[in-house]
Design a protein around this motif. Structure first.
Motif, PDB file in Angstrom:
ATOM      1  N   THR A 188       0.653  -1.224  -0.074  1.00 51.89           N
ATOM      2  CA  THR A 188      -0.012   0.021  -0.048  1.00 51.89           C
ATOM      3  C   THR A 188       1.010   1.367   0.068  1.00 51.89           C
ATOM      4  O   THR A 188       0.716   2.237  -0.702  1.00 51.89           O
ATOM      5  CB  THR A 188      -0.936  -0.143   1.255  1.00 51.89           C
ATOM      6  OG1 THR A 188      -1.583  -1.324   1.215  1.00 51.89           O
ATOM      7  CG2 THR A 188      -2.029   1.210   1.199  1.00 51.89           C
ATOM      8  N   ASP A 240      -7.359  -1.456  -2.467  1.00 52.98           N
ATOM      9  CA  ASP A 240      -6.355  -2.069  -1.442  1.00 52.98           C
ATOM     10  C   ASP A 240      -7.205  -3.484  -1.111  1.00 52.98           C
ATOM     11  O   ASP A 240      -8.295  -3.473  -0.946  1.00 52.98           O
ATOM     12  CB  ASP A 240      -6.252  -1.154  -0.128  1.00 52.98           C
ATOM     13  CG  ASP A 240      -4.867  -1.359   0.311  1.00 52.98           C
ATOM     14  OD1 ASP A 240      -4.172  -1.658  -0.270  1.00 52.98           O
ATOM     15  OD2 ASP A 240      -4.829  -0.736   1.376  1.00 52.98           O
ATOM     16  N   GLU A 241      -6.255  -4.370  -0.766  1.00 55.09           N
ATOM     17  CA  GLU A 241      -6.713  -5.802  -0.365  1.00 55.09           C
ATOM     18  C   GLU A 241      -7.801  -6.542  -1.496  1.00 55.09           C
ATOM     19  O   GLU A 241      -8.872  -6.612  -1.337  1.00 55.09           O
ATOM     20  CB  GLU A 241      -7.367  -5.972   0.878  1.00 55.09           C
ATOM     21  CG  GLU A 241      -6.664  -5.244   1.945  1.00 55.09           C
ATOM     22  CD  GLU A 241      -5.260  -6.078   2.280  1.00 55.09           C
ATOM     23  OE1 GLU A 241      -5.168  -6.927   1.999  1.00 55.09           O
ATOM     24  OE2 GLU A 241      -4.590  -5.457   3.129  1.00 55.09           O
TER      25      GLU A 241
END
Ligand SMILES: Nc1ncnc2c1ncn2[C@@H]1O[C@H](COP(=O)(O)OP(=O)(O)OP(=O)(O)O)[C@@H](O)[C@H]1O
Ligand SMILES: [Mg+2]
Length: 367
Positions: free
Chosen positions: A117, A177-178
């Motif tokens: 990230t 993200d993720e």
């Protein structure tokens, strides 16, 4: 070489940031790096251009006089710069290649807290460019990706783009993200956007032409790796196909030592630099041994190592070692490892105690 629609040479990269203002700026609650109270608006790209000198901005003297077209400081949608963030050259090269090739989608794969990230965040911080970070989860729907009708005070309904759609229309980068938390059915909703097609909003019939400078980033743990988190999804081949991929591994020891030194220095303003550097490099040595053992934990002697030590845990360990340096009756190195290494089993912590002993001996924080 890169002078087609989507691509430009590094030295002459230039983007027209002057977009027409659209009435009724969206007011979507969206966390942005610099200031969480900002909301995504149609004019987030309407900010002065600036030439970014790569060697200074990224602290990479080896890249010479390369310049990139970015934005002047002060765009509230650009993430906050972390001056302690270190760019390893190989990772920088992958980020740069993706950027100058004008590709739309980059997937960043790596172990927990290896720096997935933050590399996207710090790239945009240094470029001064807007970044919208969206934490993916399994209940995401078209409201998250396309938009929704929102009731107005006068009783009418108004269409409001999702943050993803707004960035698609007006420009900027979206960090999914993720990514492997996302249900594959929901992920397929993004397929057309990841590829840069003109998309139609089903509810309104409106046709949205992508902004030439919209980019998508996705982060995930290696799906087949030991750190793949249970319950995460494997996206279908069509979604995966649309990304350029890069891997992020833990930093090389010398660079990670710098990160740890900076983390210690937030608290320890007094110790000699050599003391802080030795402390940091000792802990990095242990962290790298733990990672090695984790990766070979099918061996009986490594069976206790069920997780790697992330950069996040490592920096916390270093800071806590300093905090507990004068604590009575405890060994600060061991004691702080127990406090810092959350999620490690008691058995693993015992194994790490022995590893510390073998790797760095009875060293303690000397201030
Ligand atoms: N190159 C680096 N320079 C400085 N700090 C770093 C670097 N890489 C990682 N870190 C630090 O390590 C921590 C974890 O980084 P980051 O959040 O990017 O990892 P991640 O791979 O996204 O983790 P997760 O899998 O948990 O989402 C952050 O506090 C970050 O600042
Ligand atoms: Mg992350």
């Amino acid at each position: 070489m890169f002078n087609s629609d989507n691509s430009v040479p590094v030295r002459s990269m230039s983007v027209n940031f002057k977009l027409p203002k659209v009435a009724g700026a969206m007011a979507l609650g969206l966390a942005v790096g610099a200031n969480a109270t900002q909301t995504l608006t149609s004019n987030h790209m309407d900010h002065p251009e600036a030439k970014i000198a790569v060697s200074t901005a990224f602290n990479l003297p080896d890249v010479g006089g390369m310049e990139l077209a970015g934005m002047a400081p002060g765009n509230p949608f650009a993430p906050k710069l972390n001056p302690d963030y270190v760019f390893a050259l190989d990772r920088f090269r992958d980020m740069l290649t993706f950027w100058v090739m004008g590709y739309r989608a980059l997937k960043i794969i790596g172990d927990p807290a290896a720096g997935k990230t933050s590399i996207v965040e710090q790239w945009h911080a240094r470029m001064g460019m807007p970044l919208f970070i969206i934490g993916c989860h399994e209940n995401m729907t078209e409201t998250d990706f396309i938009g929704q009708f929102v009731p107005q005070a006068n009783g009418t309904l108004k269409w409001v783009d999702s943050p993803v759609m707004s960035a698609y229309r007006h420009g900027g980068s979206v960090l999914l993200d993720e990514w492997n938390n996302l249900n594959p059915n929901a992920a397929t909703m993004l397929n057309a956007m990841l590829e840069g097609y003109t998309v139609t909003i089903p509810q309104t019939g409106e046709v949205v032409v992508p902004h030439p400078k919209v980019r998508f980033y996705a982060t995930q743990n290696p799906i087949d790796g030991k750190t793949a988190v249970q319950g995460r999804y494997v996206q279908d081949a069509a979604s995966d196909d649309r990304f350029m991929e890069m891997e992020v591994d833990y930093l090389p020891a010398d660079l990670e030592t710098k990160v740890v030194v900076a983390a210690i220095r937030k608290f320890d303003k007094k110790s000699e630099q050599s003391v802080v550097e030795t402390t940091a490099s000792n802990l990095v040595k242990v962290a790298n041994e733990i990672r090695k053992k984790f990766r070979a934990n099918e061996l009986v002697e490594n069976a206790a190592y069920h997780k790697p030590m992330s950069t996040r845990v490592l920096t916390r360990w270093a800071q806590l070692q300093y905090a507990y340096r004068n604590a009575k009756g405890v060994d600060p190195t061991i004691y702080s490892m127990h406090k810092a290494f959350s999620g490690a089993s008691a058995e693993m912590k015992t194994a790490v105690e022995q590893l510390i002993e073998r790797t760095i001996g009875n060293t303690t924080y000397a201030s």
